[in-house]
Enzyme design. Structure first.
Site, PDB file in Angstrom:
ATOM      1  N   GLU A 142       1.005  -1.010  -0.106  1.00  0.00           N
ATOM      2  CA  GLU A 142       0.006  -0.089   0.122  1.00  0.00           C
ATOM      3  C   GLU A 142       1.031   1.109  -0.097  1.00  0.00           C
ATOM      4  O   GLU A 142       1.726   1.167   0.689  1.00  0.00           O
ATOM      5  CB  GLU A 142      -0.808  -0.061   1.225  1.00  0.00           C
ATOM      6  CG  GLU A 142      -1.707   1.281   1.506  1.00  0.00           C
ATOM      7  CD  GLU A 142      -2.521   1.269   2.665  1.00  0.00           C
ATOM      8  OE1 GLU A 142      -2.985   0.302   3.031  1.00  0.00           O
ATOM      9  OE2 GLU A 142      -2.681   2.501   3.303  1.00  0.00           O
ATOM     10  N   GLU A 147      -2.430  11.680   3.106  1.00  0.00           N
ATOM     11  CA  GLU A 147      -3.197  11.212   4.215  1.00  0.00           C
ATOM     12  C   GLU A 147      -3.022  12.077   5.307  1.00  0.00           C
ATOM     13  O   GLU A 147      -2.103  12.524   5.753  1.00  0.00           O
ATOM     14  CB  GLU A 147      -2.772   9.994   4.649  1.00  0.00           C
ATOM     15  CG  GLU A 147      -3.644   9.212   5.557  1.00  0.00           C
ATOM     16  CD  GLU A 147      -3.253   7.750   5.750  1.00  0.00           C
ATOM     17  OE1 GLU A 147      -4.363   7.003   6.269  1.00  0.00           O
ATOM     18  OE2 GLU A 147      -2.266   7.550   5.311  1.00  0.00           O
TER      19      GLU A 147
END
Length: 331
Positions: A142, A147
């Site tokens: 990932e 974020e």
């Protein structure tokens, strides 16, 4: 004095040794896919499953999102937003929002996002990221490019992998390393992260008119993330691959003996989402000034719809370039 002097030189020597990641890449990058405005409607799938990060969110399908104005597109813009009109009932899954995943999976390349606005505000947890199409997670890795949570002002770029992947303490990057192990089974799946500078996330990013985020993944370079300020005079058409690979990345994740690239990363789908509370934004609620607005993150999400008026993505374009030509062979 000699021993102390030598010790001080060690980080600099390591940086010089790892600076090979910035050498010009002999591969030529060509534009493979470009998403602008309505292109997102055909190139992405609207996911409706339960949020795997346990957020107070209800992901809706494309038709529902379009009908309710949670998704909209023009010739030049694409929007995704949270519902900002409705109270959330105690028994409901959560506040309506959007999560989209590209139909196409991509491998090595440079991914450039031209972004005017990202979701902001208490309880929000937006992300632009990619994960293995083959899976199951965390196999295939990932990569989190954008974020953050709540009212933060610094973006966190990170990797999450199966065991056997970690990052060296010194590497050539503008950001600040905050964790070294990429293994999802370590530190409650913190991953190996690098914090970017102030202004790369949330309100501080939006008031500056947005900007560009880019990610390169390459077998012989590892993974790099850049943030580029919007500058129509310097970059009237935005950054291109040549511009990016000539610059020190904001976050660098070199692969090699510390993290075998082919063992940990395969072709990825591209994902945009906006969840609330959950494993990160909810867990730090009590330490944020957001706690002054509600006793719990869930209570805030349920009872304050107008607080989500700025919880939206405004995307100008997503460009994905793939390499052609010989790869760089690292000695």
């Amino acid at each position: 004095m000699r021993a102390k002097f030598s010790a001080l030189l060690l980080p600099a020597i390591f940086v010089l040794l790892t600076s090979a990641q910035l050498f010009p890449d002999p591969a030529t990058y060509v534009l493979k896919d470009k998403f602008v405005g309505r292109d997102f409607l055909n190139g992405f799938n609207w996911e409706t499953f339960d949020d795997p990060t346990h957020g107070r969110v209800n992901y809706v399908d494309k038709n529902t999102a379009l009908q309710r104005g949670l998704t909209s597109a023009s010739d030049t813009k694409f929007f995704m937003r949270a519902d900002n009109k409705t109270m959330v009932a105690p028994g409901a899954r959560g506040r309506d929002s959007v999560r989209i995943t590209s139909y196409q999976a991509y491998g090595d390349g440079i991914y450039i996002l031209d972004l005017s606005h990202m979701p902001e505000g208490c309880s929000t947890w937006p992300a632009w990221w990619s994960t293995s199409q083959q899976g199951p997670w965390p196999q295939g890795g990932e990569i989190d490019i954008i974020e953050g949570v709540n009212i933060g002002a610094t973006n966190l770029a990170s990797l999450h992998t199966t065991p056997g992947c970690s990052m060296p303490p010194y590497r050539l990057q503008a950001g600040t390393a905050v964790s070294a192990s990429c293994d999802t089974s370590v530190n409650s799946n913190q991953g190996c992260g690098t914090s970017l500078r102030y202004g790369t996330y949330g309100t501080s990013f939006n008031v500056a008119g947005g900007g560009y985020f880019a990610m390169r993944r390459a077998r012989d370079h590892g993974i790099s993330v850049w943030y580029i300020k919007r500058d129509p005079f310097l970059l009237p058409d935005g950054p291109d691959p040549d511009f990016l690979i000539s610059r020190i990345p904001d976050a660098s994740f070199p692969t090699g003996n510390n993290c075998n690239y082919q063992d940990h990363f395969n072709d990825h789908n591209v994902i945009f989402d906006l969840t609330f509370c959950g494993d990160w934004a909810g867990s730090v609620w009590g330490t944020s000034s957001c706690a002054n607005a509600a006793p719990t993150c869930t209570a805030f999400v349920d009872n304050n719809p107008s607080a989500f008026s700025n919880a939206y993505w405004e995307i100008n374009s997503l460009k994905i370039y793939t390499p052609v030509g010989p790869p760089l062979i690292t000695p």
